[in-house]
Write an enzyme that holds these catalytic residues in place. Structure first.
Site, mmCIF file in Angstrom:
data_model
loop_
_atom_site.group_PDB
_atom_site.id
_atom_site.type_symbol
_atom_site.label_atom_id
_atom_site.label_comp_id
_atom_site.label_asym_id
_atom_site.label_seq_id
_atom_site.Cartn_x
_atom_site.Cartn_y
_atom_site.Cartn_z
ATOM 1 C CD GLU A 159 -9.432 76.972 48.911
ATOM 2 O OE1 GLU A 159 -9.473 78.229 48.936
ATOM 3 O OE2 GLU A 159 -10.307 76.279 48.382
ATOM 4 N NE ARG B 177 -11.085 72.189 43.414
ATOM 5 C CZ ARG B 177 -11.110 73.358 42.787
ATOM 6 N NH1 ARG B 177 -10.619 73.466 41.579
ATOM 7 N NH2 ARG B 177 -11.615 74.414 43.381
ATOM 8 C CB THR C 297 -12.713 71.219 46.802
ATOM 9 O OG1 THR C 297 -11.930 72.205 46.121
ATOM 10 C CG2 THR C 297 -13.783 70.735 45.838
ATOM 11 C CE LYS D 219 -13.417 79.275 48.577
ATOM 12 N NZ LYS D 219 -12.474 78.429 47.815
HETATM 13 O O1 LIG Z 1 -11.940 76.314 40.909
HETATM 14 C C1 LIG Z 1 -11.455 77.443 40.924
HETATM 15 C C2 LIG Z 1 -10.452 77.807 41.899
HETATM 16 O O2 LIG Z 1 -11.020 77.598 43.141
HETATM 17 C C3 LIG Z 1 -9.928 79.188 41.791
HETATM 18 O O3 LIG Z 1 -10.332 79.819 40.637
HETATM 19 P P1 LIG Z 1 -9.293 80.365 39.574
HETATM 20 O O4 LIG Z 1 -8.635 79.145 38.952
HETATM 21 O O5 LIG Z 1 -10.120 81.110 38.584
HETATM 22 O O6 LIG Z 1 -8.300 81.220 40.305
HETATM 23 C C1 LIG Z 2 -13.940 76.832 44.571
HETATM 24 C C2 LIG Z 2 -13.011 76.641 45.628
HETATM 25 O O1 LIG Z 2 -12.138 77.424 45.774
HETATM 26 C C3 LIG Z 2 -13.119 75.435 46.425
HETATM 27 O O2 LIG Z 2 -13.264 74.393 45.801
HETATM 28 O O3 LIG Z 2 -13.082 75.454 47.673
#
Ligand SMILES: O=C[C@H](O)COP(=O)(O)O
Ligand SMILES: CC(=O)C(=O)O
Length: 206
Positions: A39, A43, A66, A126
């Site tokens: 993924e 960002r 995101t 999710k």
């Molecule tokens: O913003 C968080 C990510 O999507 C994944 O979370 P993590 O850094 O706790 O693995």
């Molecule tokens: C939170 C996450 O994994 C996303 O930004 O899609």
């Protein structure tokens, strides 16, 4: 629509890539560790170029994360993303994915959001942020009334708690950033990314 083949390993590295020039080395490092999907979060400005590179030049199943707007759905799909993920639930994003015909995994944190997702025709969500929402026990609780739903817990998943998540029948896969953590990407430590991937895939195979 939501039957995303998440590459078999049930582990989705969530990556905020600072530089699209790292994409191929990252893809190879993950693949060498047995990971089959990724993924790339929108960002960073490098995200779309990284998605395009990996979609064209690797065998990874590339998802875009995101994704917050309908326009981002279009840009991600144009770049080659094969599925779309969001941290939260947006009916606009979900509708655009359905119109474009790309699988979508929106984020939910409550039963109310899950009902909205079901109403929108989504059955894979999710669960974000997973650890803060009660972890595997939180998913089990939601699975009672929503037995048809598959979850992709993300947020706080680590090598230490991975097995607990994957043991939940309702968990399709987990998302996590520790496999390709920002410090490893910054220092170009792809060997460590492969090591972390191998360790995670080993846990998932048990
Ligand atoms: O913003 C968080 C990510 O999507 C994944 O979370 P993590 O850094 O706790 O693995
Ligand atoms: C939170 C996450 O994994 C996303 O930004 O899609």
């Amino acid at each position: 629509m939501n039957d995303v083949q998440l590459g078999g390993t049930r582990i989705i590295p969530v990556v905020a890539l600072p530089d699209a020039g790292l994409a191929l080395d990252l893809g190879q490092a993950l693949w060498a560790g047995g990971i089959r999907t990724i993924e790339i979060t929108l960002r960073t400005p490098a995200a779309l170029a990284a998605i395009a590179t990996l979609a064209e030049q690797s065998d990874l199943l590339v998802g875009a994360g995101t994704v917050l707007t309908a326009e981002q759905v279009e840009l991600a799909v144009e770049a080659g993303a094969k599925y779309i993920l969001s941290p939260g639930f947006s009916s606009t994003v979900v509708r655009r994915c359905q119109e474009v015909g790309v699988p979508v995994i929106p984020g939910i944190a409550t039963a109310t959001e899950l009902q909205a997702a079901l109403e929108a025709g989504v059955t894979t969500v999710k669960f974000f942020p997973a650890e803060q929402l009660g972890g595997p026990a939180g998913i089990r609780a939601l699975s009672g009334p929503f037995g048809q739903v598959k979850f992709v817990p993300t947020g706080g998943v680590s090598l230490a708690n991975l097995a607990g998540y994957l043991a939940e029948p309702a968990v399709l896969a987990v998302g996590a950033s520790w496999l390709a953590a920002p410090d490893l990407l910054a220092s170009g430590d792809f060997a460590e990314i492969t090591r972390r991937s191998t360790a995670a895939v080993e846990v998932a195979a048990r």
